[in-house]
Design an enzyme around this catalytic site. Structure first.
Site, PDB file in Angstrom:
ATOM      1  N   ASP A 171      30.373  -2.678 -26.923  1.00 23.65           N
ATOM      2  CA  ASP A 171      29.281  -3.977 -27.710  1.00 23.65           C
ATOM      3  C   ASP A 171      28.450  -4.413 -26.526  1.00 23.65           C
ATOM      4  OD1 ASP A 171      27.506  -5.890 -29.333  1.00 23.65           O
ATOM      5  OD2 ASP A 171      30.116  -5.637 -30.946  1.00 23.65           O
TER       6      ASP A 171
ATOM      7  N   ASP B 167      23.589  -5.661 -36.926  1.00 25.64           N
ATOM      8  CA  ASP B 167      25.076  -5.596 -38.353  1.00 25.64           C
ATOM      9  C   ASP B 167      24.218  -5.203 -40.073  1.00 25.64           C
ATOM     10  OD1 ASP B 167      26.184  -5.548 -35.870  1.00 25.64           O
ATOM     11  OD2 ASP B 167      27.931  -6.711 -36.481  1.00 25.64           O
TER      12      ASP B 167
END
Ligand SMILES: *[C@@H]1O[C@H](CO)[C@@H](O)[C@H](O)[C@H]1NC(C)=O
Ligand SMILES: *[C@@H]1O[C@H](CO)[C@@H](O)[C@H](O)[C@H]1NC(C)=O
Ligand SMILES: *[C@@H]1O[C@H](CO)[C@@H](O)[C@H](O)[C@H]1NC(C)=O
Ligand SMILES: *[C@@H]1O[C@H](CO)[C@@H](O)[C@H](O)[C@H]1NC(C)=O
Length: 402
Positions: free
Chosen positions: A154, A215
């Site tokens: 990430d 997301d």
């Protein structure tokens, strides 16, 4: 020099050559459905724990998902202990992963599946657990020793100037372990969130997958947002993907709470057209039969996994309708998705001239419904493909030279 330019033009793909992700990865990831639920005291069967991943592995192996191609069982954020051990190594939360990561990897491998894990290129993960920055080499070694097969990396809690160096270093150290580990990067979306231009070519030289949208959430508007992003193809990312490196619009939310049956088919069809990773995020213990069989649909998965690895793109748009095409095998064949983005109202009849779908010769085509496998007949180059498409739904066919 001339030759190099020519080669770069025809084969856009200079993807990472670590032997994995030769077709888009398929699997399951906890994030969209289970988030950062660490409350095992009150919610033991849904919290982020070894138990959750073991149960999902059991079902993937036992209920047809593995045979359909799903392979990676993936951990997301919140698996970590809040501190490294005395040797500076990452450790899982001891209460939620009491047997450790090596034991979990062994269990997942015993089911014939692979284990994915999550870390962050920055000082902390997005949920504020220890990040890898300053520890790339140690963490890569730790993951390899545990038997990890995929790393989702990430992009939180780091200065964007350091993305390039951080993602490259982790890629280097993963390679140095000698263990093939699929490298799934949030680098591009990190750049985009900081309003910087992502260099997709550079990213897919280092990473096996490239997350390039925010997301996903379990909402039709989120799925539609990704469809619009992939239609826009800003930065021409669709040209860059191929065997070894794929664009990643994030998880499938099929089987969750929000999508209608048509919208679930739309997600499955378009993710497959894009050669996107098919990563479910759903409670496999509680599946509607239609969602389960859609996730295991052989025809659509075959398009997703087509060995040519050429992502589909928008070929035509007609008001609320977009027509996507993807070259697939056998040679000269096409997968076609007609998507009706209009919500509400009646199904739309759409006619597309075959010659507008094809670059090559004036051939005849056998048409097959991709979802059902039924043969729909033959069309000549001069005829129209006529389909009836539900609101927010798709029709998906494959066209093979007769
Ligand atoms: C490491 O990189 C080299 C060069 O690209 C490649 O041939 C090799 O397969 C990689 N090994 C692993 C384990 O990723
Ligand atoms: C993007 O990356 C490629 C490959 O690393 C490089 O050749 C190219 O110059 C980069 N483009 C830009 C605009 O930086
Ligand atoms: C994308 O491709 C189009 C058409 O091939 C070209 O005009 C455009 O400059 C490209 N954009 C980028 C960012 O490479
Ligand atoms: C759409 O096509 C169906 C047959 O597939 C036909 O019954 C219907 O009348 C058509 N509707 C319109 C508005 O043309």
């Amino acid at each position: 020099m001339k030759l190099l330019t020519f080669l770069a033009g025809v084969s856009a793909v200079a993807a990472l050559n670590n032997g994995v992700a030769r077709t888009p990865p398929m699997g399951w990831l906890s994030w969209e459905r289970f988030r950062c639920n660490i409350d095992c005291k009150h919610d033991p069967s849904n919290c982020i724990s070894e138990n959750l991943y073991m149960r999902m592995a059991d079902i993937i192996a036992a209920e047809g998902y593995k045979e359909a191609g799903y392979q990676y069982v993936c951990i997301d954020d919140c698996w970590l202990s809040k501190s490294r051990d005395s040797n500076g190594r990452l450790q899982p939360d001891p209460d939620r992963f009491p047997h450790g990561m090596k034991a979990l990897a062994d269990y997942v491998h015993s089911k014939g599946l692979k284990l994915g894990i999550y870390e962050d290129v920055g000082a902390e993960t997005c949920a504020r657990y220890p990040g890898s920055r300053g520890h790339y080499q140690t963490d890569a070694q730790t993951f390899a020793e545990w038997g990890i097969d995929l790393l989702k990396f990430d992009a939180c809690n780091i200065n964007p100037e350091d993305f390039d160096e951080g993602y490259r270093q982790m890629g280097f150290y993963l390679n140095q372990t000698g263990r093939p580990i699929l490298y799934s990067c949030e680098w591009a979306i990190g750049e985009i969130m900081h309003r910087r231009q992502a260099n997709y070519t550079a990213i897919l030289e280092v990473c096996n997958t490239c997350r390039n949208t925010v997301d996903i959430t379990d909402q039709w508007k989120s799925v539609l947002n990704k469809v619009n992003n992939y239609a826009k193809d800003s930065g021409n990312f669709s040209k860059i993907a191929g065997p070894g490196g794929w664009n990643d619009p994030d998880e499938l939310v099929i089987g969750d709470f929000s999508l209608s049956p048509d919208q679930e088919r739309t997600q499955m069809a378009l993710w497959s057209m894009w050669a996107a990773p098919l990563i479910m995020s759903v409670d496999l213990r509680n599946m509607r039969p239609e969602s389960k069989s859609l996730l295991q649909n052989k025809g659509v998965i075959a398009v997703n996994q087509d060995p040519l690895g050429i992502p589909g793109t928008v070929r035509l748009t007609m008001r609320k309708v977009s027509v996507w095409t993807r070259p697939i095998l056998p040679k000269g064949s096409l997968a076609v998705v007609v998507f009706n983005s209009q919500s509400g109202g009646a199904p739309l009849n759409v006619s597309v001239p075959v010659h507008r779908l094809i670059n090559g010769n004036a051939l005849d085509y056998l048409i097959t419904d991709t979802f059902t496998g039924s043969k729909l007949g033959k069309l000549t180059y001069h005829q129209d493909l006529t389909v009836r498409v539900n609101p927010t739904g798709v029709v998906m066919v494959t066209m093979t030279p007769a």
